[in-house]
Each structure stands twice: as C-alpha cells, then as structure tokens.
Design an enzyme around this catalytic site. Sequence first.
Site, PDB file in Angstrom:
ATOM      1  N   ARG A 118      -5.269   0.599   4.491  1.00 42.78           N
ATOM      2  CA  ARG A 118      -6.322   1.638   4.487  1.00 42.78           C
ATOM      3  C   ARG A 118      -7.649   1.039   4.951  1.00 42.78           C
ATOM      4  O   ARG A 118      -8.384   1.647   5.735  1.00 42.78           O
ATOM      5  CB  ARG A 118      -6.459   2.223   3.078  1.00 42.78           C
ATOM      6  N   ASP A 164       1.154  -3.857 -10.034  1.00 46.08           N
ATOM      7  CA  ASP A 164       0.970  -5.268 -10.413  1.00 46.08           C
ATOM      8  C   ASP A 164       1.582  -5.554 -11.781  1.00 46.08           C
ATOM      9  O   ASP A 164       2.272  -6.561 -11.957  1.00 46.08           O
ATOM     10  CB  ASP A 164      -0.528  -5.610 -10.403  1.00 46.08           C
ATOM     11  N   ARG A 219      -8.174  -1.662   6.831  1.00 45.73           N
ATOM     12  CA  ARG A 219      -8.128  -1.987   8.268  1.00 45.73           C
ATOM     13  C   ARG A 219      -8.227  -0.714   9.113  1.00 45.73           C
ATOM     14  O   ARG A 219      -8.897  -0.687  10.152  1.00 45.73           O
ATOM     15  CB  ARG A 219      -6.838  -2.740   8.600  1.00 45.73           C
ATOM     16  N   ASP A 266      -3.580  -0.836   0.375  1.00 50.42           N
ATOM     17  CA  ASP A 266      -5.051  -0.789   0.367  1.00 50.42           C
ATOM     18  C   ASP A 266      -5.601  -1.578   1.562  1.00 50.42           C
ATOM     19  O   ASP A 266      -6.588  -1.174   2.187  1.00 50.42           O
ATOM     20  CB  ASP A 266      -5.586  -1.392  -0.942  1.00 50.42           C
ATOM     21  N   THR A 267      -4.963  -2.717   1.853  1.00 47.64           N
ATOM     22  CA  THR A 267      -5.380  -3.502   3.018  1.00 47.64           C
ATOM     23  C   THR A 267      -5.188  -2.684   4.295  1.00 47.64           C
ATOM     24  O   THR A 267      -6.031  -2.704   5.196  1.00 47.64           O
ATOM     25  CB  THR A 267      -4.566  -4.824   3.057  1.00 47.64           C
ATOM     26  N   THR A 280       6.780   0.758  -7.710  1.00 54.40           N
ATOM     27  CA  THR A 280       6.424   1.653  -8.829  1.00 54.40           C
ATOM     28  C   THR A 280       5.095   1.230  -9.470  1.00 54.40           C
ATOM     29  O   THR A 280       4.854   0.039  -9.687  1.00 54.40           O
ATOM     30  CB  THR A 280       7.562   1.618  -9.881  1.00 54.40           C
ATOM     31  N   ARG A 284      -3.285   4.872 -12.254  1.00 52.98           N
ATOM     32  CA  ARG A 284      -1.982   4.190 -12.158  1.00 52.98           C
ATOM     33  C   ARG A 284      -1.616   3.547 -13.498  1.00 52.98           C
ATOM     34  O   ARG A 284      -0.464   3.586 -13.925  1.00 52.98           O
ATOM     35  CB  ARG A 284      -2.029   3.135 -11.050  1.00 52.98           C
ATOM     36  N   HIS A 300      -3.848  -3.319  -7.255  1.00 54.14           N
ATOM     37  CA  HIS A 300      -3.655  -2.090  -6.463  1.00 54.14           C
ATOM     38  C   HIS A 300      -4.096  -0.971  -7.402  1.00 54.14           C
ATOM     39  O   HIS A 300      -3.303  -0.434  -8.175  1.00 54.14           O
ATOM     40  CB  HIS A 300      -2.182  -1.928  -6.053  1.00 54.14           C
ATOM     41  N   SER A 314       4.420  -4.640  -3.921  1.00 54.41           N
ATOM     42  CA  SER A 314       3.741  -4.234  -2.683  1.00 54.41           C
ATOM     43  C   SER A 314       2.230  -4.415  -2.829  1.00 54.41           C
ATOM     44  O   SER A 314       1.525  -4.609  -1.834  1.00 54.41           O
ATOM     45  CB  SER A 314       4.081  -2.788  -2.325  1.00 54.41           C
ATOM     46  N   VAL A 326       8.491   8.060  -2.252  1.00 54.79           N
ATOM     47  CA  VAL A 326       8.219   6.693  -1.788  1.00 54.79           C
ATOM     48  C   VAL A 326       9.495   6.017  -1.287  1.00 54.79           C
ATOM     49  O   VAL A 326       9.532   5.462  -0.182  1.00 54.79           O
ATOM     50  CB  VAL A 326       7.568   5.866  -2.924  1.00 54.79           C
ATOM     51  N   VAL A 383       7.875   7.495 -12.739  1.00 54.71           N
ATOM     52  CA  VAL A 383       6.960   8.629 -12.600  1.00 54.71           C
ATOM     53  C   VAL A 383       5.790   8.254 -11.697  1.00 54.71           C
ATOM     54  O   VAL A 383       5.413   7.089 -11.587  1.00 54.71           O
ATOM     55  CB  VAL A 383       6.426   9.109 -13.974  1.00 54.71           C
TER      56      VAL A 383
HETATM   57  N1  LIG Z   1       2.698   0.784  -4.772  1.00 59.09           N
HETATM   58  C1  LIG Z   1       2.133   1.778  -4.089  1.00 59.09           C
HETATM   59  O1  LIG Z   1       1.280   1.532  -3.223  1.00 59.09           O
HETATM   60  C2  LIG Z   1       2.541   3.165  -4.385  1.00 59.09           C
HETATM   61  C3  LIG Z   1       3.311   3.406  -5.488  1.00 59.09           C
HETATM   62  N2  LIG Z   1       3.696   4.660  -5.798  1.00 59.09           N
HETATM   63  C4  LIG Z   1       4.503   4.789  -7.002  1.00 59.09           C
HETATM   64  O2  LIG Z   1       5.879   4.875  -6.663  1.00 59.09           O
HETATM   65  C5  LIG Z   1       6.576   5.504  -7.746  1.00 59.09           C
HETATM   66  C6  LIG Z   1       7.481   6.605  -7.201  1.00 59.09           C
HETATM   67  O3  LIG Z   1       6.659   7.626  -6.691  1.00 59.09           O
HETATM   68  P1  LIG Z   1       7.291   8.909  -5.959  1.00 59.09           P
HETATM   69  O4  LIG Z   1       8.348   8.477  -5.033  1.00 59.09           O
HETATM   70  O5  LIG Z   1       6.161   9.717  -5.483  1.00 59.09           O
HETATM   71  O6  LIG Z   1       7.948   9.648  -7.208  1.00 59.09           O
HETATM   72  P2  LIG Z   1       9.185  10.654  -7.177  1.00 59.09           P
HETATM   73  O7  LIG Z   1       9.154  11.387  -8.463  1.00 59.09           O
HETATM   74  O8  LIG Z   1       9.201  11.412  -5.904  1.00 59.09           O
HETATM   75  O9  LIG Z   1      10.447   9.665  -7.152  1.00 59.09           O
HETATM   76  C7  LIG Z   1      10.780   8.866  -8.229  1.00 59.09           C
HETATM   77  C8  LIG Z   1      12.290   8.842  -8.316  1.00 59.09           C
HETATM   78  O10 LIG Z   1      12.658   7.921  -9.333  1.00 59.09           O
HETATM   79  C9  LIG Z   1      13.858   8.430  -9.888  1.00 59.09           C
HETATM   80  N3  LIG Z   1      14.090   7.827 -11.178  1.00 59.09           N
HETATM   81  C10 LIG Z   1      13.387   7.996 -12.315  1.00 59.09           C
HETATM   82  N4  LIG Z   1      13.936   7.269 -13.310  1.00 59.09           N
HETATM   83  C11 LIG Z   1      14.994   6.618 -12.789  1.00 59.09           C
HETATM   84  C12 LIG Z   1      15.947   5.721 -13.318  1.00 59.09           C
HETATM   85  N5  LIG Z   1      15.920   5.335 -14.602  1.00 59.09           N
HETATM   86  N6  LIG Z   1      16.901   5.259 -12.490  1.00 59.09           N
HETATM   87  C13 LIG Z   1      16.955   5.647 -11.199  1.00 59.09           C
HETATM   88  N7  LIG Z   1      16.078   6.498 -10.644  1.00 59.09           N
HETATM   89  C14 LIG Z   1      15.107   6.970 -11.434  1.00 59.09           C
HETATM   90  C15 LIG Z   1      13.652   9.931  -9.962  1.00 59.09           C
HETATM   91  O11 LIG Z   1      14.878  10.634 -10.077  1.00 59.09           O
HETATM   92  C16 LIG Z   1      12.922  10.194  -8.662  1.00 59.09           C
HETATM   93  O12 LIG Z   1      13.797  10.592  -7.620  1.00 59.09           O
HETATM   94  C17 LIG Z   1       5.490   6.018  -8.705  1.00 59.09           C
HETATM   95  O13 LIG Z   1       5.323   5.123  -9.770  1.00 59.09           O
HETATM   96  C18 LIG Z   1       4.242   6.027  -7.834  1.00 59.09           C
HETATM   97  O14 LIG Z   1       3.052   5.945  -8.560  1.00 59.09           O
HETATM   98  C19 LIG Z   1       3.368   5.730  -5.019  1.00 59.09           C
HETATM   99  C20 LIG Z   1       2.619   5.536  -3.885  1.00 59.09           C
HETATM  100  C21 LIG Z   1       2.097   4.245  -3.501  1.00 59.09           C
HETATM  101  C1  LIG Z   2      -0.249   6.363  -5.364  1.00 59.92           C
HETATM  102  C2  LIG Z   2      -0.776   5.076  -4.931  1.00 59.92           C
HETATM  103  O1  LIG Z   2      -0.662   4.080  -5.592  1.00 59.92           O
HETATM  104  C3  LIG Z   2      -1.470   5.019  -3.674  1.00 59.92           C
HETATM  105  O2  LIG Z   2      -1.306   5.870  -2.794  1.00 59.92           O
HETATM  106  O3  LIG Z   2      -2.295   4.103  -3.518  1.00 59.92           O
END
Ligand SMILES: NC(=O)C1=CN([C@@H]2O[C@H](COP(=O)(O)OP(=O)(O)OC[C@H]3O[C@@H](n4cnc5c(N)ncnc54)[C@H](O)[C@@H]3O)[C@@H](O)[C@H]2O)C=CC1
Ligand SMILES: CC(=O)C(=O)O
Length: 313
Positions: free
Chosen positions: A151, A120, A153, A148-149, A116, A85, A175, A143, A11, A77
Amino acid sequence: MKIGIVGAGFVGSTAAYAMVMRGVGSEIVLVDRNGELADAQARDILHATPFAYPTKVRAGSYADLDGAGLVVLAAGVNQKPGETRLELLTRNAEIFGGIIPEVLKAAPQTILLVATNPVDVMTQISTVIAARHGVPTCRVIGSGTILDTARYRALLGQHLGVSPKSVHAHVLGEHGDSEVLHWSNAEAGGLNVAVVGDQVGRPVTDAVKARIDDEVRCAAYRIIKGKGATWYGIGGGLARLAQVIANDERALVTCSMLTDSCLGVPQVALSLPRLLGAAGVISTLTPDLDEAEASALRHSAEVLKSAFDGVAL
Ligand SMILES: NC(=O)C1=CN([C@@H]2O[C@H](COP(=O)(O)OP(=O)(O)OC[C@H]3O[C@@H](n4cnc5c(N)ncnc54)[C@H](O)[C@@H]3O)[C@@H](O)[C@H]2O)C=CC1
Ligand SMILES: CC(=O)C(=O)O
C-alpha cells in the site's frame, strides 16, 4: 511445489487465484470447515487455469495436504466495520489450536504462512504450537506488513508519478494500528523519496506524508466499511510470498516472524525486512531508523508482545 490453503473464504480463495495467475505452485489444495465452499472455490479457480497456468486446483481434507511445501493459513473470523485486528485474537487463537496439528500431521516438513488476523500474534501462536511438532521458527512466517508495504509503495508511486515497482519503502512492526512507515530511508531510483519528489516537481511535504500514512494505516478500515472485507491486496501479497519460497528467490520482503529481540522487546513476532527462500526466513535485517521511527517501532513491538502475553496456550 504443492501448496495448501486452509480457509477458502475471501483471502484464501483470492490467494489461490493470484497464485494461478502468477504460475506459482503445481498443485493447490483448498481446505475449509465448509467443504462445499472449498469445493466451489476450487472449481471456479480451476476454470481460470486455461487463461493462466495449468495448475491443479482442488478442494480436500487435511490428509490431502500430504507433501505440501507451503500451507497458507487464512481460516478464521475477519473484522466487522470499526473492529480492530487485535479484537479477533481470542476467537482466531482457538481456531488455530485445532488447525495447526492437523496440518503438521499431514505435512510435517511444510512452511506455514499465516494470514489470519491479528497476523503477528497469530504467527507467534503458530510458532509455539508448531514448535511442539519440531518445526523451527524460520518455517513459520506471517504475511505481516507485506500488504502495508505494498500500500505504501503504491501510494508513494502514485504521488511521485513513478511505478510502485521502482519505489523501495517499507512498513515495519505490527500489521495493524501501531505500524511504522519507514520514511527516513524510503527510496526511488537510489535517491531518498524527498529528493525524488523535489526533482520531479511533486514534493513529499509533511502534509503528503501525513496523508499517505493515514491511507496506509487506515486502509483496511475504509475498505471493510465499503465492501465488508479486503482480499485483492493480501491475495497478491500471499501469492508473491509463495512465489519467493517456491522459487527459492532469496528476496527481501517485510514479513512477520518470531524475533528474539526488537529494540529491547524480547520474543515478539512482527515485521522487519527479511531474506526469504525455500527454507523459510534465512536472515533478518536491522533497519536504519531515526529516533522517532525507533521509538514507534519499540511501541509497536510492545503492543504485540502484550497481546501475545495475554493468550493462554
Ligand atoms: N494478513 C492480512 O494482511 C489480512 C488478513 N486478513 C484476515 O484473514 C482472515 C480470513 O479473512 P476472510 O477470508 O475475509 O474471511 P472469510 O470469512 O471469508 O473466510 C474465512 C474462512 O475460514 C473458514 N474457517 C473458519 N474456521 C475454520 C476452521 N476451524 N477450519 C477450517 N476453516 C475454517 C471459514 O469457513 C471461512 O470460509 C481474517 O482473520 C482476516 O482478518 C484479511 C485481509 C488481510
Ligand atoms: C484486513 C486487513 O488486515 C487488511 O486489509 O489490512
């Protein structure tokens, strides 16, 4: 504007790439507990700048966030296939307890933009921690349903055969699983999408609505099953939010923020249409909901409030 991104995984790195492609920010600093990963991502993205904009992209420590106007929080994570989520909450709340004070020590005036999950609740947690450092609520944004908005649209535009940019429709609340697709005022060309559908010969029937609702609500589960994580949609959404803030656009977006009261549920972070600019959220609009939508939004607020109330801070 200098932009920091904490979490250089799927992300965070895709958000940085999308910012470079859109010309958002003059400098981007990637911070990750895995310094080698942050460095590799920064180098790779920097190599795309001749094809886009001359943004300075580098990896750094928290101290390198000094002077950042915006810091995106994408560390923590992500979901495994089938995981919700909200099931990430305990692990990611602990991580944020360490990250936010470090960010604010380096950049006390920054806006925090949380990605992350569960976004929310993580926004509400961030608001509480940031308030201890004097940061007002309007500068802690999630964010939320920006993705979702988008998606909604995209799928409505596809059904109608109309550009998604001409479709104005919003997802409200969480979300996540309890989110609310606001159908009663979804519009294209100033007309309700039901009218547009009839006029272009692509009616928005109950079956079409059910299919789009399911595709929006379950999008993450399906994408995670197929490729392990989602990143392009959110990367684009985070870059768009950064652009609105950097250019003080005063755009109306659905994003998350701690809200005094939502349909009787007090002190809950969730997405509503919000006016966003350089100072963060300027104001929040009250959507015009029908009875079923209001009840679904209240339920969504209750789900989020109860998840937040279970976190020890
Ligand atoms: N808000 C949204 O619409 C979306 C949110 N997400 C969320 O975003 C978050 C990240 O997802 P990804 O990038 O796929 O995971 P990822 O595992 O690829 O990246 C997470 C990164 O955070 C780092 N990290 C972990 N603990 C840390 C710390 N204490 N200090 C600094 N860095 C740290 C890790 O080393 C890793 O590189 C997840 O919680 C995921 O669910 C993902 C997609 C959409
Ligand atoms: C992973 C996540 O929150 C999303 O793609 O909507």
